[in-house]
Design a protein around this motif. Sequence first.
Motif, mmCIF file in Angstrom:
data_model
loop_
_atom_site.group_PDB
_atom_site.id
_atom_site.type_symbol
_atom_site.label_atom_id
_atom_site.label_comp_id
_atom_site.label_asym_id
_atom_site.label_seq_id
_atom_site.Cartn_x
_atom_site.Cartn_y
_atom_site.Cartn_z
ATOM 1 N N HIS A 151 0.786 -1.237 0.000
ATOM 2 C CA HIS A 151 0.000 0.000 0.000
ATOM 3 C C HIS A 151 0.816 1.285 0.000
ATOM 4 O O HIS A 151 0.255 2.367 -0.171
ATOM 5 C CB HIS A 151 -0.923 0.003 1.215
ATOM 6 N N LEU A 152 2.117 1.195 0.193
ATOM 7 C CA LEU A 152 2.949 2.401 0.252
ATOM 8 C C LEU A 152 3.383 2.826 -1.158
ATOM 9 O O LEU A 152 2.926 2.257 -2.145
ATOM 10 C CB LEU A 152 4.134 2.150 1.179
ATOM 11 N N SER A 153 4.232 3.844 -1.240
ATOM 12 C CA SER A 153 4.687 4.359 -2.540
ATOM 13 C C SER A 153 3.492 4.727 -3.435
ATOM 14 O O SER A 153 3.419 4.331 -4.595
ATOM 15 C CB SER A 153 5.606 3.355 -3.242
ATOM 16 N N GLU A 154 2.570 5.471 -2.848
ATOM 17 C CA GLU A 154 1.371 5.952 -3.544
ATOM 18 C C GLU A 154 0.482 4.817 -4.044
ATOM 19 O O GLU A 154 -0.291 4.999 -4.989
ATOM 20 C CB GLU A 154 1.754 6.907 -4.680
ATOM 21 N N GLY A 155 0.586 3.664 -3.414
ATOM 22 C CA GLY A 155 -0.308 2.553 -3.723
ATOM 23 C C GLY A 155 -0.180 1.997 -5.130
ATOM 24 O O GLY A 155 -1.133 1.435 -5.671
ATOM 25 N N TYR A 156 1.018 2.089 -5.723
ATOM 26 C CA TYR A 156 1.145 1.635 -7.110
ATOM 27 C C TYR A 156 0.885 0.137 -7.274
ATOM 28 O O TYR A 156 0.346 -0.294 -8.295
ATOM 29 C CB TYR A 156 2.502 2.042 -7.704
ATOM 30 N N GLN A 171 -1.236 -1.570 -5.375
ATOM 31 C CA GLN A 171 -2.686 -1.726 -5.245
ATOM 32 C C GLN A 171 -3.381 -1.382 -6.565
ATOM 33 O O GLN A 171 -4.363 -2.028 -6.937
ATOM 34 C CB GLN A 171 -3.224 -0.859 -4.107
ATOM 35 N N LYS A 172 -2.846 -0.402 -7.277
ATOM 36 C CA LYS A 172 -3.403 -0.065 -8.590
ATOM 37 C C LYS A 172 -3.217 -1.226 -9.560
ATOM 38 O O LYS A 172 -4.106 -1.523 -10.370
ATOM 39 C CB LYS A 172 -2.756 1.216 -9.123
ATOM 40 N N ASN A 185 -7.820 -0.999 1.326
ATOM 41 C CA ASN A 185 -6.574 -0.539 1.934
ATOM 42 C C ASN A 185 -6.591 -0.809 3.440
ATOM 43 O O ASN A 185 -6.686 0.092 4.255
ATOM 44 C CB ASN A 185 -6.367 0.949 1.650
#
Length: 195
Positions: free
Chosen positions: A130-135, A137-138, A149
């Motif tokens: 979920h970190l690094s702007e959620g890339y 998760q995208k 999240n």
Amino acid sequence: MKVLLFCCKGFEMMEFAPFYDVLGWAKSEYGYDVEVDTCGFTREVPSAFWNTEIKANKLISEVNASDYDALAIPGGDHLYGFFEEAYDERFLKLIRDFNDSKKNIASVCVGSLPIGKSGVLAGRKATTYHLSEGYRQKELAEFGVDVVNEPVVVDGNVVTSYCPQTAPDVAYTLLERLIGKEKTDTVRRGMGFIE
């Protein structure tokens, strides 16, 4: 209960170890009916850092989902080739085989991405890094997944989580699904996770 602990090259040791230790304590310290087979594409599976590797008990060509009660998938690091094996069709088929039999599948961090790529998570709730702007998760959402999240997400037979810190929670969640809360709490207590 028999668990297939699948390690793709570049797996993260911190995500592997909680499965191995929690399930190991259940068996060795308390005599609970838990067995673990480590598995990979090769007998020696390199982890992400420091040239550390594990020796797999089984090769992917030697396993059948029908011989196991659960599949555990530690995540890994793309810089060390994790997705080269995680996205291999042989592994995706194995994931589908476990799901088709409604067997438990538990993953940590990006270990959920091959589950998503296999099609198993389409229309279901799950999470991943979920970190690094959620890339990541995208990326998971691109597989038709309803991304949540939250640290640990359970949807039916699949457990996913969103970073390495969650690995013990996932291991205990899997153990509880296999042997029940009372026995799992005994292991938690013995390992110092609860009073």
